[in-house]
Design a protein around this motif. Sequence first.
Motif, short mmCIF file in Angstrom:
data_model
loop_
_atom_site.label_atom_id
_atom_site.label_comp_id
_atom_site.label_asym_id
_atom_site.label_seq_id
_atom_site.Cartn_x
_atom_site.Cartn_y
_atom_site.Cartn_z
N UNK A 143 0.87 -1.15 0.00
CA UNK A 143 0.00 0.00 0.00
C UNK A 143 0.92 1.22 0.00
N UNK A 144 1.06 1.84 -1.20
CA UNK A 144 2.01 2.96 -1.33
C UNK A 144 1.75 4.05 -0.28
N UNK A 145 0.47 4.31 -0.07
CA UNK A 145 0.12 5.37 0.88
C UNK A 145 0.65 5.05 2.28
N UNK A 146 0.50 3.78 2.66
CA UNK A 146 0.96 3.39 3.99
C UNK A 146 2.49 3.49 4.08
N UNK A 147 3.18 3.13 3.00
CA UNK A 147 4.64 3.19 3.03
C UNK A 147 5.15 4.62 3.16
N UNK A 148 4.35 5.56 2.66
CA UNK A 148 4.82 6.95 2.71
C UNK A 148 4.17 7.71 3.85
N UNK A 149 3.44 7.00 4.64
CA UNK A 149 2.74 7.59 5.77
C UNK A 149 3.72 8.39 6.62
N UNK A 150 3.50 9.68 6.75
CA UNK A 150 4.49 10.44 7.51
C UNK A 150 4.12 10.59 8.98
N UNK A 151 3.07 9.90 9.39
CA UNK A 151 2.79 9.92 10.82
C UNK A 151 3.62 8.85 11.52
N UNK A 152 3.65 7.67 10.92
CA UNK A 152 4.42 6.58 11.52
C UNK A 152 5.81 6.56 10.93
N UNK A 153 6.66 5.73 11.51
CA UNK A 153 8.02 5.58 11.02
C UNK A 153 8.11 4.25 10.31
N UNK A 154 7.65 4.21 9.06
CA UNK A 154 7.69 2.94 8.34
C UNK A 154 9.15 2.62 8.03
N UNK A 155 9.60 1.46 8.44
CA UNK A 155 11.00 1.11 8.24
C UNK A 155 11.15 -0.37 7.96
N UNK A 156 12.33 -0.88 8.24
CA UNK A 156 12.60 -2.28 7.90
C UNK A 156 11.68 -3.28 8.59
N UNK A 157 11.29 -3.05 9.85
CA UNK A 157 10.39 -4.04 10.46
C UNK A 157 9.08 -4.18 9.68
N UNK A 158 8.61 -3.08 9.10
CA UNK A 158 7.37 -3.15 8.33
C UNK A 158 7.60 -3.95 7.05
N UNK A 159 8.75 -3.73 6.43
CA UNK A 159 9.07 -4.48 5.21
C UNK A 159 9.23 -5.96 5.57
N UNK A 160 9.84 -6.23 6.72
CA UNK A 160 9.97 -7.62 7.17
C UNK A 160 8.59 -8.25 7.35
N UNK A 161 7.65 -7.47 7.86
CA UNK A 161 6.28 -7.94 8.04
C UNK A 161 5.64 -8.32 6.71
N UNK A 162 5.87 -7.49 5.69
CA UNK A 162 5.31 -7.78 4.37
C UNK A 162 5.95 -9.04 3.78
N UNK A 163 7.26 -9.19 3.97
CA UNK A 163 7.95 -10.39 3.45
C UNK A 163 7.35 -11.65 4.06
N UNK A 164 6.99 -11.54 5.34
CA UNK A 164 6.41 -12.69 6.03
C UNK A 164 4.98 -12.92 5.55
N UNK A 165 4.18 -11.86 5.58
CA UNK A 165 2.77 -11.99 5.18
C UNK A 165 2.63 -12.54 3.77
N UNK A 166 3.55 -12.12 2.88
CA UNK A 166 3.41 -12.53 1.49
C UNK A 166 4.19 -13.82 1.19
N UNK A 167 4.58 -14.52 2.26
CA UNK A 167 5.08 -15.88 2.11
C UNK A 167 6.53 -16.02 1.66
N UNK A 168 7.31 -14.95 1.70
CA UNK A 168 8.71 -15.07 1.24
C UNK A 168 9.62 -15.57 2.36
N UNK A 169 9.21 -15.36 3.59
CA UNK A 169 9.96 -15.86 4.75
C UNK A 169 8.96 -16.33 5.81
#
Length: 306
Positions: A143-169
Amino acid sequence: MGSESNPVASSPLAHGPPKGPIDLHIHTTASDGTLSPADVLREAAEQGLAAIAITDHDTTAGVRAALEAGVPPSMGFLPGVEISAAPPSSCPMKGSFHLLGYGVRLDHEPLNRCLEALQDSRRNRNPRILARLRELGIDLELDEAAMEDDRGQVGRPHIAGLLKEQGHVKSIEEAFDRYIGNHGPAYVDKYRVPVAEAIGLIRAAGGVAAAAHPGVLPLEPGPAFETMMAELREMGLRGVEVFHPEHSPERTEYFRGVARRFGLLMTGGTDFHGDVKPGVAMGRGRGDFRVPPAAFEDLLREVAGP
Ligand code: AMP
Ligand code: FE
Ligand code: FE
Ligand code: ZN
């Protein structure tokens, strides 16, 4: 300094250490935790915690939100932040040196400008990490909007979460180990504030600077570690996070001794992140981990000044 300059630091415990566990290292959804600031307060109350500090990565937005939501009057509270700093010269390492700041004024403009620069650098790095992953054959849906969300600090843990949710790890840990960790093929570096500057800003904002989780640094106990502590103290460091779930009992004892010898305050917390760090409970960590309640009062006294 003076206590008037830090009106948000509060303690209902004027006499003696707080009753009940304390936790001086907590992340919220303002950075990479999974509980909102209001939910952190709720959880802290449910766990019977006597005092907490919210310490998000490079932002005090979670502290502000918690204050707006209303900290229960029976709970001690310190505003905090965990700054991603460039390591001191005596600690050669890849990645960030995490510096905790306690009791900082939330309206201190130089500190806030620094935090914004750090937020921008994290935000700007995300698309580059995603591009590296694509080169490795992993096309994350997001979700591009969520990735650029300037309220939260989207960082590597969020990307790690996506890798897990989408079955890569299978786990967050595996995402860091195989792809986005400091030595992984999709790692991208980012701007960090020199640690001396970060310590200076925390102090200028009326706060106390402490070295976060020294046990995760690539320095073994001994002369090299102590040279680093001396360098940091020279820069104005006033505390060290002795108590942290990643520290073995032996390391904890060692850091306790270092704090004593260097005249530094002992701080501690669970580094609570919610579901991204399963098994680490607020105030309780894992097993029989506890932060000595006096750590909160000591810190509060130091923030208030003489
Ligand atoms: P960032 O600031 O975006 O580079 O993300 C760094 C954060 O990722 C750290 O503060 C940790 O919360 C988390 N992190 C770093 N390494 C690991 C790891 N190996 N396993 C799980 N979480 C990690
Ligand atoms: Fe984190
Ligand atoms: Fe940290
Ligand atoms: Zn942390």
